[in-house]
Enzyme design. Sequence first.
Site, PDB file in Angstrom:
ATOM      1  N   LYS A 184       2.889  10.741  -0.696  1.00 21.82           N
ATOM      2  CA  LYS A 184       2.408  12.121  -0.872  1.00 21.82           C
ATOM      3  C   LYS A 184       2.480  12.894   0.443  1.00 21.82           C
ATOM      4  O   LYS A 184       2.868  14.053   0.466  1.00 21.82           O
ATOM      5  CB  LYS A 184       0.955  12.107  -1.388  1.00 21.82           C
ATOM      6  N   GLY A 227      -4.708   7.595   3.494  1.00 19.18           N
ATOM      7  CA  GLY A 227      -3.871   7.511   4.689  1.00 19.18           C
ATOM      8  C   GLY A 227      -2.515   8.075   4.326  1.00 19.18           C
ATOM      9  O   GLY A 227      -1.783   7.461   3.566  1.00 19.18           O
ATOM     10  N   GLN A 278      -5.103   9.392  -3.020  1.00 17.91           N
ATOM     11  CA  GLN A 278      -5.066   8.249  -3.953  1.00 17.91           C
ATOM     12  C   GLN A 278      -4.022   8.523  -5.055  1.00 17.91           C
ATOM     13  O   GLN A 278      -3.095   9.274  -4.820  1.00 17.91           O
ATOM     14  CB  GLN A 278      -6.452   7.947  -4.530  1.00 17.91           C
TER      15      GLN A 278
HETATM   16  P1  GDP Z   1       0.622   8.517   0.794  1.00 15.54           P
HETATM   17  O1  GDP Z   1      -0.730   7.918   0.931  1.00 15.54           O
HETATM   18  O2  GDP Z   1       0.984   8.794  -0.626  1.00 15.54           O
HETATM   19  O3  GDP Z   1       0.838   9.713   1.669  1.00 15.54           O
HETATM   20  O4  GDP Z   1       1.654   7.403   1.272  1.00 15.54           O
HETATM   21  P2  GDP Z   1       1.516   6.463   2.589  1.00 15.54           P
HETATM   22  O5  GDP Z   1       1.817   7.286   3.773  1.00 15.54           O
HETATM   23  O6  GDP Z   1       0.254   5.704   2.564  1.00 15.54           O
HETATM   24  O7  GDP Z   1       2.658   5.407   2.283  1.00 15.54           O
HETATM   25  C1  GDP Z   1       3.967   5.786   2.068  1.00 15.54           C
HETATM   26  C2  GDP Z   1       4.845   5.078   3.113  1.00 15.54           C
HETATM   27  O8  GDP Z   1       6.186   5.259   2.750  1.00 15.54           O
HETATM   28  C3  GDP Z   1       4.717   5.658   4.504  1.00 15.54           C
HETATM   29  O9  GDP Z   1       4.923   4.629   5.431  1.00 15.54           O
HETATM   30  C4  GDP Z   1       5.851   6.681   4.572  1.00 15.54           C
HETATM   31  O10 GDP Z   1       6.286   6.927   5.893  1.00 15.54           O
HETATM   32  C5  GDP Z   1       6.897   5.952   3.785  1.00 15.54           C
HETATM   33  N1  GDP Z   1       7.863   6.774   3.069  1.00 15.54           N
HETATM   34  C6  GDP Z   1       7.679   7.870   2.308  1.00 15.54           C
HETATM   35  N2  GDP Z   1       8.821   8.197   1.685  1.00 15.54           N
HETATM   36  C7  GDP Z   1       9.730   7.285   2.080  1.00 15.54           C
HETATM   37  C8  GDP Z   1      11.101   7.057   1.749  1.00 15.54           C
HETATM   38  O11 GDP Z   1      11.707   7.760   0.948  1.00 15.54           O
HETATM   39  N3  GDP Z   1      11.709   5.984   2.337  1.00 15.54           N
HETATM   40  C9  GDP Z   1      11.081   5.177   3.230  1.00 15.54           C
HETATM   41  N4  GDP Z   1      11.765   4.188   3.769  1.00 15.54           N
HETATM   42  N5  GDP Z   1       9.799   5.340   3.531  1.00 15.54           N
HETATM   43  C10 GDP Z   1       9.145   6.386   2.953  1.00 15.54           C
HETATM   44  P1  IMO Z   2      -3.813   7.432  -0.382  1.00 17.06           P
HETATM   45  O1  IMO Z   2      -4.335   8.852  -0.433  1.00 17.06           O
HETATM   46  C1  IMO Z   2      -4.000   3.428  -1.950  1.00 17.06           C
HETATM   47  C2  IMO Z   2      -7.893   1.946  -3.191  1.00 17.06           C
HETATM   48  C3  IMO Z   2      -8.512   0.807  -2.419  1.00 17.06           C
HETATM   49  C4  IMO Z   2      -9.269   0.121  -3.531  1.00 17.06           C
HETATM   50  C5  IMO Z   2      -9.780   1.276  -4.377  1.00 17.06           C
HETATM   51  C6  IMO Z   2     -11.199   1.704  -4.060  1.00 17.06           C
HETATM   52  O2  IMO Z   2      -3.346   7.024   0.956  1.00 17.06           O
HETATM   53  O3  IMO Z   2      -2.816   7.209  -1.466  1.00 17.06           O
HETATM   54  P2  IMO Z   2     -12.288   3.025  -2.025  1.00 17.06           P
HETATM   55  O4  IMO Z   2     -12.314   2.728  -0.571  1.00 17.06           O
HETATM   56  O5  IMO Z   2     -11.658   4.341  -2.373  1.00 17.06           O
HETATM   57  O6  IMO Z   2     -13.617   2.858  -2.692  1.00 17.06           O
HETATM   58  O7  IMO Z   2     -11.356   1.867  -2.661  1.00 17.06           O
HETATM   59  O8  IMO Z   2      -8.893   2.357  -4.122  1.00 17.06           O
HETATM   60  N1  IMO Z   2      -7.518   3.135  -2.401  1.00 17.06           N
HETATM   61  C7  IMO Z   2      -6.263   3.460  -2.102  1.00 17.06           C
HETATM   62  N2  IMO Z   2      -5.115   2.804  -2.360  1.00 17.06           N
HETATM   63  N3  IMO Z   2      -3.981   4.616  -1.347  1.00 17.06           N
HETATM   64  C8  IMO Z   2      -5.119   5.299  -1.111  1.00 17.06           C
HETATM   65  O9  IMO Z   2      -5.124   6.546  -0.636  1.00 17.06           O
HETATM   66  C9  IMO Z   2      -6.336   4.703  -1.462  1.00 17.06           C
HETATM   67  N4  IMO Z   2      -7.635   5.061  -1.350  1.00 17.06           N
HETATM   68  C10 IMO Z   2      -8.348   4.105  -1.946  1.00 17.06           C
HETATM   69  O10 IMO Z   2      -7.547  -0.015  -1.834  1.00 17.06           O
HETATM   70  O11 IMO Z   2      -8.376  -0.617  -4.322  1.00 17.06           O
HETATM   71 MG    MG Z   3      -1.637   6.239   1.770  1.00 14.71          MG
END
Ligand code: GDP
Ligand code: IMO
Ligand code: MG
Length: 422
Positions: free
Chosen positions: A16, A40, A223
């Site tokens: 996202k 995150g 999430q």
């Molecule tokens: P979010 O919580 O939905 O914002 O996603 P996160 O940042 O937790 O996890 C997504 C991961 O995938 C991060 O390490 C991004 O840098 C990475 N990412 C997102 N889009 C791509 C993609 O198209 N290819 C690769 N290789 N990594 C990506």
């Molecule tokens: P983003 O925004 C993935 C998961 C936790 C756990 C459950 C409940 O980065 O996509 P909590 O601490 O919210 O009570 O945990 O939800 N969880 C996530 N998993 N991405 C997240 O956020 C999450 N935020 C919470 O791992 O299973």
């Molecule tokens: Mg995340």
Amino acid sequence: MANTILVGAQWGDEGKGKIIDVLTAEANIVVRSQGGNNAGHTVIHRGTKYILHLIPSGILRRGKICVIGNGVVIDPIALNAEIEGLRKLGITVGKNLLISNCAHLVLPYHRVLDEQRELRKGVARIGTTKRGIGPAYGDKAARTGLRISDLIQPRVFSKKLQAKVRENNSILQALGAKPINFRKVNESYLAAGETLRPFVANTVVYLHEALQRGKEILFEGAQGTFLDLDHGTYPYVTSSNTTAGGACTGSGVPPHRMDLVMGVMKAYTTRVGEGALPTEDASLAAMLHKMGREFGATTGRARRCGWFDAVATRYATMINGIDELAITNLDGLDSVDPIRVCVAYRLNGKRLKVPPCDAAQLQTCDPIYEEVPGWKSSTQSARKLSDLPRAARDYVNFISKLTGARLKMVSVGPARGQTIVF
Ligand code: GDP
Ligand code: IMO
Ligand code: MG
């Protein structure tokens, strides 16, 4: 760009942050409306990695206003640390950030309770991020929470905090955990409140006035759909509404001001924490982890990985009203052949097209797969659809069709530029 709600269509971490960063170029305001620093969101730009937890990812672009809405739960100490971390990386955080005075606070006893409840659950634990999210939203629903508006009125805050610490210390004592020191918490929180004071506003009024001036707003979901308190795989969920409706309640912007819902999904599935993941596949996980991918942005935990689950994403389209899709991490499948796609579940001999409500039933669902050929080449430098190998194009079209929404973006790498937009 219209007022857009962006949601995760799977179990979180769909990418996202990266998609928000791309879309922010066209938006004026970016709003977080739920969740807390359990989120995150990773953005990689010019070789620097930014991980946003409470602050909308729009903060990385100059001239964009970021709003932390009333539906977010805020740990003020963590928020200050995040602001400082961004400033160290050269990012301006000042008049471009607004914090709702109605947002609830995460307090140290929430974190300890979160930890204690998980400990006590043993194998039945949720696998939370231990950020105190569940207990903070619990206090909000029980009408005993403290809010940002309390924090910036020191006398009011101290009085309410004292009562809450007393109440929670007796619970912590019963659980055998260390009590909270009122004076220490009071001091550190009031100091954090003073630092945050300049950012605090009535964000509902701000957003309504912005809408009247024709500003365009992007709602950054945290999430994912299956972590939604109502629609997710309860009880293995988070404690907020992560689905599209949460953007309205968590910001005070009414539904008829929303123009579009975008769903973000990975080309495969991941989940961090406990709970069912019907398409989980150990060898796919091992391959992705070996590439250094799929480790949590908040807790560093290895994410569980599985094949693309169209039963889940189709249901996500229904709940969120997803109009457009962004498929991320297509490059994660560059070396996989054949690729499996879950098109239905089998439960007790019956074919299911939607996930069951019951967590134990979901746990026993067997995925029904279709196999498609892989493309066995790198997609990372593709910048338009025609740059993708034929099999990759067929794959994204296939999973979009199964999900039931229009394909708008394909991401082939973590950087801003590694994006195909239609
Ligand atoms: P979010 O919580 O939905 O914002 O996603 P996160 O940042 O937790 O996890 C997504 C991961 O995938 C991060 O390490 C991004 O840098 C990475 N990412 C997102 N889009 C791509 C993609 O198209 N290819 C690769 N290789 N990594 C990506
Ligand atoms: P983003 O925004 C993935 C998961 C936790 C756990 C459950 C409940 O980065 O996509 P909590 O601490 O919210 O009570 O945990 O939800 N969880 C996530 N998993 N991405 C997240 O956020 C999450 N935020 C919470 O791992 O299973
Ligand atoms: Mg995340």
